[in-house]
Write a protein that holds these residues in place. Structure first.
Motif, short mmCIF file in Angstrom:
data_model
loop_
_atom_site.label_atom_id
_atom_site.label_comp_id
_atom_site.label_asym_id
_atom_site.label_seq_id
_atom_site.Cartn_x
_atom_site.Cartn_y
_atom_site.Cartn_z
N SER A 41 0.83 -1.19 0.00
CA SER A 41 0.00 0.00 0.00
C SER A 41 0.87 1.25 0.00
CB SER A 41 -0.91 0.03 1.23
OG SER A 41 -1.61 1.24 1.30
N ALA A 42 0.65 2.11 -0.97
CA ALA A 42 1.34 3.39 -1.01
C ALA A 42 0.63 4.40 -0.12
CB ALA A 42 1.39 3.91 -2.45
N ASP A 43 -0.58 4.10 0.33
CA ASP A 43 -1.37 5.02 1.16
C ASP A 43 -0.95 5.03 2.62
OD1 ASP A 43 -2.90 5.50 -1.12
OD2 ASP A 43 -4.45 4.07 -0.54
N LEU A 44 -0.25 4.02 3.06
CA LEU A 44 0.03 3.84 4.48
C LEU A 44 0.97 4.88 5.06
CD1 LEU A 44 -1.23 1.87 6.37
CD2 LEU A 44 0.65 0.32 5.99
N GLY A 45 2.06 5.15 4.42
CA GLY A 45 3.01 6.14 4.91
C GLY A 45 3.97 5.60 5.95
N ALA A 46 5.08 6.30 6.12
CA ALA A 46 6.17 5.85 6.98
C ALA A 46 5.82 5.87 8.47
CB ALA A 46 7.41 6.69 6.73
N GLN A 47 4.93 6.73 8.90
CA GLN A 47 4.58 6.79 10.32
C GLN A 47 3.54 5.75 10.70
OE1 GLN A 47 3.53 10.88 11.06
NE2 GLN A 47 5.66 11.40 11.54
N LEU A 48 2.58 5.51 9.84
CA LEU A 48 1.49 4.59 10.15
C LEU A 48 1.87 3.12 9.89
CD1 LEU A 48 -1.41 4.45 11.14
CD2 LEU A 48 -2.18 4.83 8.80
N ALA A 49 2.77 2.87 8.98
CA ALA A 49 3.14 1.50 8.62
C ALA A 49 3.63 0.67 9.80
CB ALA A 49 4.18 1.51 7.50
N ALA A 73 8.56 4.71 -8.02
CA ALA A 73 9.32 5.55 -8.94
C ALA A 73 8.56 6.81 -9.34
CB ALA A 73 9.70 4.75 -10.18
N ALA A 74 7.25 6.73 -9.53
CA ALA A 74 6.49 7.87 -10.04
C ALA A 74 6.48 9.06 -9.08
CB ALA A 74 5.07 7.44 -10.35
N ASP A 75 6.24 8.83 -7.80
CA ASP A 75 6.11 9.96 -6.89
C ASP A 75 6.92 9.81 -5.60
OD1 ASP A 75 4.69 8.00 -5.62
OD2 ASP A 75 2.77 9.01 -5.76
N HIS A 76 7.73 8.78 -5.48
CA HIS A 76 8.58 8.54 -4.31
C HIS A 76 7.79 8.45 -3.01
CE1 HIS A 76 12.15 8.81 -6.73
NE2 HIS A 76 11.68 9.91 -7.26
N ALA A 77 6.53 8.06 -3.08
CA ALA A 77 5.73 7.86 -1.87
C ALA A 77 6.16 6.57 -1.20
CB ALA A 77 4.25 7.80 -2.24
N PRO A 78 6.11 6.51 0.15
CA PRO A 78 6.49 5.27 0.82
C PRO A 78 5.52 4.15 0.47
CG PRO A 78 5.60 6.84 2.38
CD PRO A 78 5.70 7.53 1.07
N ASN A 79 6.01 2.96 0.43
CA ASN A 79 5.21 1.80 0.09
C ASN A 79 5.44 0.74 1.15
OD1 ASN A 79 3.59 0.08 -1.43
ND2 ASN A 79 5.32 -0.75 -2.54
N LEU A 80 4.40 0.07 1.59
CA LEU A 80 4.51 -0.97 2.60
C LEU A 80 4.36 -2.31 1.94
CD1 LEU A 80 4.43 -2.11 5.53
CD2 LEU A 80 1.97 -1.79 5.41
N ALA A 81 5.27 -3.21 2.21
CA ALA A 81 5.12 -4.58 1.75
C ALA A 81 5.30 -5.47 2.96
CB ALA A 81 6.16 -4.92 0.69
N LEU A 82 4.27 -6.20 3.32
CA LEU A 82 4.35 -7.15 4.41
C LEU A 82 4.67 -8.49 3.76
CD1 LEU A 82 1.19 -6.08 6.38
CD2 LEU A 82 3.54 -5.57 6.93
N GLN A 83 5.89 -8.96 3.99
CA GLN A 83 6.35 -10.14 3.30
C GLN A 83 6.79 -11.20 4.29
OE1 GLN A 83 9.48 -8.40 1.00
NE2 GLN A 83 8.09 -7.81 -0.64
N PRO A 84 6.64 -12.46 3.92
CA PRO A 84 7.06 -13.54 4.82
C PRO A 84 8.57 -13.69 4.85
CG PRO A 84 6.32 -14.42 2.76
CD PRO A 84 6.06 -12.94 2.70
N VAL A 85 9.04 -14.23 5.93
CA VAL A 85 10.45 -14.57 6.08
C VAL A 85 10.50 -16.08 6.26
CG1 VAL A 85 12.55 -14.05 7.35
CG2 VAL A 85 10.70 -12.40 7.33
#
Length: 104
Positions: A41-49, A73-85
């Motif tokens: 999600s690009a909507d989440l942001g660095a503080q809320l993620a 790349a388009a707007d440099h907005a933060p993106n959250l990816a919840l990925q497994p380890v």
């Protein structure tokens, strides 16, 4: 990474609804007795993620949450990816969360 449950999927998505965010991009994969969910999600942001990922990690049935930030790349907005380890680690409780003790 967590147990393979449709109810768990709806609870994960509920965190986006609680913050009035758009639906994230989601990929769900089953591997043996595990369900691997990747939410972006690009909507989440660095503080809320970190807040949302900590809440996800405290859900019953979630075994691990990995928070990764990437740039769009388009707007440099933060993106959250919840990925497994690959390694299994028990989820951690959020500080101040309620936990009933057996002596209570």
């Amino acid at each position: 990474m967590g147990e393979p449950s449709a109810a768990l999927l709806s609870r994960l998505l509920g965190f986006f609804s609680q913050h009035d965010l758009g639906a994230p991009e989601m990929t769900v994969t089953r591997r043996g007795g595990d369900m691997i969910v990747q939410l972006e999600s690009a909507d989440l942001g660095a503080q809320l993620a970190p807040v949302v990922s900590a809440k996800m990690g405290s859900l019953v049935g979630v075994r691990h949450v990995d928070l990764t930030f990437t740039e769009i790349a388009a707007d440099h907005a933060p993106n959250l990816a919840l990925q497994p380890v690959p390694a299994h680690r028990p989820s951690q409780r959020m500080p101040g969360s309620r936990h009933k003790r057996s002596s209570d």
